[in-house]
Design a protein around this motif. Sequence first.
Motif, PDB file in Angstrom:
ATOM      1  N   ILE A 185       4.766 -22.546 -31.791  1.00 20.51           N
ATOM      2  CA  ILE A 185       5.793 -21.396 -32.223  1.00 20.51           C
ATOM      3  C   ILE A 185       4.847 -20.107 -31.543  1.00 20.51           C
ATOM      4  CG2 ILE A 185       7.838 -20.486 -32.752  1.00 20.51           C
ATOM      5  CD1 ILE A 185       8.168 -23.403 -32.328  1.00 20.51           C
ATOM      6  N   VAL A 186       5.300 -19.624 -30.430  1.00 15.60           N
ATOM      7  CA  VAL A 186       4.611 -18.013 -29.993  1.00 15.60           C
ATOM      8  C   VAL A 186       5.685 -17.408 -30.663  1.00 15.60           C
ATOM      9  CG1 VAL A 186       3.979 -16.468 -28.411  1.00 15.60           C
ATOM     10  CG2 VAL A 186       3.249 -18.448 -28.531  1.00 15.60           C
ATOM     11  N   GLY A 187       5.681 -16.396 -31.554  1.00 15.44           N
ATOM     12  CA  GLY A 187       6.587 -15.582 -31.796  1.00 15.44           C
ATOM     13  C   GLY A 187       5.658 -13.722 -32.344  1.00 15.44           C
ATOM     14  N   LYS A 188       6.456 -12.861 -32.933  1.00 13.19           N
ATOM     15  CA  LYS A 188       6.018 -11.694 -33.148  1.00 13.19           C
ATOM     16  C   LYS A 188       6.526 -11.203 -34.545  1.00 13.19           C
ATOM     17  CE  LYS A 188       9.945  -9.304 -31.187  1.00 13.19           C
ATOM     18  NZ  LYS A 188      10.840  -8.312 -29.832  1.00 13.19           N
ATOM     19  N   ALA A 189       6.380 -10.473 -35.110  1.00 17.35           N
ATOM     20  CA  ALA A 189       6.748  -9.244 -36.044  1.00 17.35           C
ATOM     21  C   ALA A 189       7.588  -7.980 -35.334  1.00 17.35           C
ATOM     22  CB  ALA A 189       5.691  -8.222 -36.916  1.00 17.35           C
ATOM     23  N   ASN A 190       9.277  -8.321 -35.747  1.00 21.56           N
ATOM     24  CA  ASN A 190       9.736  -7.530 -34.530  1.00 21.56           C
ATOM     25  C   ASN A 190      10.396  -6.332 -35.691  1.00 21.56           C
ATOM     26  OD1 ASN A 190      11.509  -7.620 -37.353  1.00 21.56           O
ATOM     27  ND2 ASN A 190      12.559  -8.837 -36.400  1.00 21.56           N
ATOM     28  N   SER A 191      10.415  -5.186 -35.350  1.00 20.19           N
ATOM     29  CA  SER A 191      10.531  -3.787 -35.041  1.00 20.19           C
ATOM     30  C   SER A 191      10.927  -3.401 -36.794  1.00 20.19           C
ATOM     31  CB  SER A 191      11.467  -2.531 -34.848  1.00 20.19           C
ATOM     32  OG  SER A 191      13.057  -3.203 -35.005  1.00 20.19           O
ATOM     33  N   GLN A 192      11.595  -4.718 -37.496  1.00 20.62           N
ATOM     34  CA  GLN A 192      11.975  -4.694 -39.122  1.00 20.62           C
ATOM     35  C   GLN A 192      11.139  -5.508 -39.949  1.00 20.62           C
ATOM     36  OE1 GLN A 192      14.649  -5.616 -37.416  1.00 20.62           O
ATOM     37  NE2 GLN A 192      15.182  -3.360 -36.964  1.00 20.62           N
ATOM     38  N   GLY A 193      10.000  -5.567 -39.627  1.00 23.18           N
ATOM     39  CA  GLY A 193       8.666  -6.432 -40.168  1.00 23.18           C
ATOM     40  C   GLY A 193       9.294  -7.824 -40.334  1.00 23.18           C
ATOM     41  N   VAL A 194      10.123  -8.577 -39.811  1.00 25.87           N
ATOM     42  CA  VAL A 194      10.446 -10.031 -39.768  1.00 25.87           C
ATOM     43  C   VAL A 194       9.895 -11.047 -38.952  1.00 25.87           C
ATOM     44  CG1 VAL A 194      12.701 -11.651 -40.343  1.00 25.87           C
ATOM     45  CG2 VAL A 194      12.223  -9.300 -41.063  1.00 25.87           C
ATOM     46  N   LEU A 195       9.096 -12.335 -38.842  1.00 24.36           N
ATOM     47  CA  LEU A 195       8.692 -12.691 -38.187  1.00 24.36           C
ATOM     48  C   LEU A 195       9.949 -13.239 -36.679  1.00 24.36           C
ATOM     49  CD1 LEU A 195       6.320 -14.723 -40.216  1.00 24.36           C
ATOM     50  CD2 LEU A 195       5.732 -12.939 -38.922  1.00 24.36           C
ATOM     51  N   GLN A 196       9.884 -13.139 -35.975  1.00 27.60           N
ATOM     52  CA  GLN A 196      10.423 -13.467 -35.183  1.00 27.60           C
ATOM     53  C   GLN A 196       9.978 -14.460 -33.659  1.00 27.60           C
ATOM     54  OE1 GLN A 196      12.430 -10.384 -32.866  1.00 27.60           O
ATOM     55  NE2 GLN A 196      13.514 -12.176 -31.267  1.00 27.60           N
ATOM     56  N   SER A 197      10.759 -15.678 -33.897  1.00 26.49           N
ATOM     57  CA  SER A 197      10.444 -17.030 -32.273  1.00 26.49           C
ATOM     58  C   SER A 197      11.000 -16.338 -31.483  1.00 26.49           C
ATOM     59  CB  SER A 197      10.974 -17.973 -33.255  1.00 26.49           C
ATOM     60  OG  SER A 197      10.290 -19.058 -32.602  1.00 26.49           O
ATOM     61  N   LEU A 198       9.553 -16.659 -30.045  1.00 28.21           N
ATOM     62  CA  LEU A 198      10.035 -16.123 -29.083  1.00 28.21           C
ATOM     63  C   LEU A 198      10.107 -17.478 -27.951  1.00 28.21           C
ATOM     64  CD1 LEU A 198       7.338 -13.191 -28.597  1.00 28.21           C
ATOM     65  CD2 LEU A 198      10.033 -12.718 -29.069  1.00 28.21           C
ATOM     66  N   HIS A 199       8.916 -18.193 -28.520  1.00 30.13           N
ATOM     67  CA  HIS A 199       8.945 -18.943 -27.470  1.00 30.13           C
ATOM     68  C   HIS A 199       7.941 -20.747 -27.964  1.00 30.13           C
ATOM     69  CE1 HIS A 199       9.200 -20.478 -23.294  1.00 30.13           C
ATOM     70  NE2 HIS A 199       7.971 -21.122 -22.921  1.00 30.13           N
ATOM     71  N   LYS A 200       7.989 -21.663 -27.775  1.00 30.38           N
ATOM     72  CA  LYS A 200       8.215 -22.682 -27.875  1.00 30.38           C
ATOM     73  C   LYS A 200       6.547 -22.805 -26.750  1.00 30.38           C
ATOM     74  CE  LYS A 200      11.960 -24.680 -30.566  1.00 30.38           C
ATOM     75  NZ  LYS A 200      12.637 -23.173 -29.815  1.00 30.38           N
ATOM     76  N   CYS A 201       5.880 -23.775 -26.831  1.00 29.51           N
ATOM     77  CA  CYS A 201       4.743 -23.740 -25.854  1.00 29.51           C
ATOM     78  C   CYS A 201       3.958 -25.309 -26.346  1.00 29.51           C
ATOM     79  CB  CYS A 201       3.774 -22.956 -25.933  1.00 29.51           C
ATOM     80  SG  CYS A 201       4.282 -20.898 -25.887  1.00 29.51           S
ATOM     81  N   ARG A 202       3.655 -25.730 -25.257  1.00 28.97           N
ATOM     82  CA  ARG A 202       2.878 -27.248 -25.412  1.00 28.97           C
ATOM     83  C   ARG A 202       1.044 -26.621 -24.844  1.00 28.97           C
ATOM     84  NH1 ARG A 202       5.598 -31.512 -27.068  1.00 28.97           N
ATOM     85  NH2 ARG A 202       7.338 -31.790 -26.013  1.00 28.97           N
ATOM     86  N   GLY A 203       0.715 -26.428 -26.343  1.00 28.12           N
ATOM     87  CA  GLY A 203      -0.433 -26.612 -26.038  1.00 28.12           C
ATOM     88  C   GLY A 203      -0.961 -25.028 -26.259  1.00 28.12           C
ATOM     89  N   ASP A 204      -2.997 -24.755 -26.843  1.00 32.66           N
ATOM     90  CA  ASP A 204      -3.495 -23.767 -26.778  1.00 32.66           C
ATOM     91  C   ASP A 204      -3.134 -22.907 -25.879  1.00 32.66           C
ATOM     92  OD1 ASP A 204      -3.967 -24.472 -29.237  1.00 32.66           O
ATOM     93  OD2 ASP A 204      -5.788 -24.917 -29.004  1.00 32.66           O
ATOM     94  N   SER A 205      -3.187 -23.817 -24.246  1.00 33.59           N
ATOM     95  CA  SER A 205      -3.824 -22.945 -23.049  1.00 33.59           C
ATOM     96  C   SER A 205      -2.221 -22.280 -22.509  1.00 33.59           C
ATOM     97  CB  SER A 205      -3.922 -23.562 -22.433  1.00 33.59           C
ATOM     98  OG  SER A 205      -5.141 -23.948 -22.999  1.00 33.59           O
ATOM     99  N   GLN A 206      -1.084 -23.108 -22.644  1.00 28.30           N
ATOM    100  CA  GLN A 206       0.079 -22.149 -22.508  1.00 28.30           C
ATOM    101  C   GLN A 206       0.620 -21.180 -23.828  1.00 28.30           C
ATOM    102  OE1 GLN A 206       5.035 -23.853 -22.889  1.00 28.30           O
ATOM    103  NE2 GLN A 206       3.498 -25.434 -20.989  1.00 28.30           N
ATOM    104  N   SER A 207      -0.147 -21.190 -24.821  1.00 30.91           N
ATOM    105  CA  SER A 207       0.683 -20.750 -26.063  1.00 30.91           C
ATOM    106  C   SER A 207      -0.434 -18.644 -25.748  1.00 30.91           C
ATOM    107  CB  SER A 207      -0.240 -20.986 -27.165  1.00 30.91           C
ATOM    108  OG  SER A 207       0.872 -22.220 -27.456  1.00 30.91           O
ATOM    109  N   VAL A 208      -1.825 -19.157 -25.235  1.00 26.89           N
ATOM    110  CA  VAL A 208      -2.243 -17.947 -24.881  1.00 26.89           C
ATOM    111  C   VAL A 208      -1.612 -17.295 -23.801  1.00 26.89           C
ATOM    112  CG1 VAL A 208      -4.716 -17.479 -23.061  1.00 26.89           C
ATOM    113  CG2 VAL A 208      -4.363 -18.673 -25.761  1.00 26.89           C
ATOM    114  N   ALA A 209      -1.325 -18.183 -22.390  1.00 33.50           N
ATOM    115  CA  ALA A 209      -1.149 -17.348 -21.366  1.00 33.50           C
ATOM    116  C   ALA A 209       0.148 -16.453 -21.829  1.00 33.50           C
ATOM    117  CB  ALA A 209      -0.589 -18.736 -19.949  1.00 33.50           C
TER     118      ALA A 209
END
Length: 277
Positions: A185-209
């Motif tokens: 699960i790749v995500g971010k901290a949004n403008s309210q400081g809450v964890l937000q999921s952005l994308h589901k990736c297969r493996g480390d390399s896809q996550s890095v990209a």
Amino acid sequence: MKCRIVADSSANMYERDGVDFVSVPLKIVTAEREFVDVKGTDIAGMLSYLQSYGGKAGTYCPNVLDWIEAFGDADLILAVTITSGLSGSFAAAMRAKVDYEAAHKDAKVLIVDSLSAGPELELIIEKMEEVINSEMTFKEMVKVITEYCTTTHTLFSLKKLENLAKNNRVSHTAARIASILGVRIVGKANSQGVLQSLHKCRGDSQSVAFIFEEMQKHGYNGGKLRLAHCFNPQIASELSDTVHRVYPEADVRITECTALCSFYAEKGGLMVGYEGE
């Protein structure tokens, strides 16, 4: 004038060279055990225990007295906390500021809600070090730090969501599905400081990209990049290499997750703090 930088342990550091710095520990707590986020904590043992523990696990933030003790007898205090969207640390630090300034009439205290955790706090602390070593007034320091915080961002790549589920940050169903499918699960901290999921990736390399693409979308152009991994140096090195291929002079630093960040990132996870727009 005595100046001090203070951060709770979500900043993923316990000490800093060349500056008066104090880390205020958070705790990871279950019904059976307690882990204090200080130097020397057995993080591998903590993660192993949490993996086998079936009950609820949570975090305890520093209280007001913890913050006041960390302020010591400094005249100027610049402090940063974990996002108020995950913890009461910011609220406790703000109350400590009021009490400390009442007891020390000439003291000045700034408390920054990072709206984040981990490497983004490292960036904020580095900016605090810059202003402390300048000739700025306190008012000018506040302006510079506040404006800088609008340009820093957090991304994360998580292999496991079990601790987030035990802490009621995600559903147990979502954690099981991620484990079964073997996705990151790749995500971010949004403008309210809450964890937000952005994308589901297969493996480390896809996550890095995906992470690098997100960084560029939000204005990263070779500035500071701080990475913290949880027993996964390979993914951090892969992202660093990816960045340096495009921005050879990029300022990249890799560290290991301390206890609190390891609780959230879990084994295999990566936390990313970077300068953008």
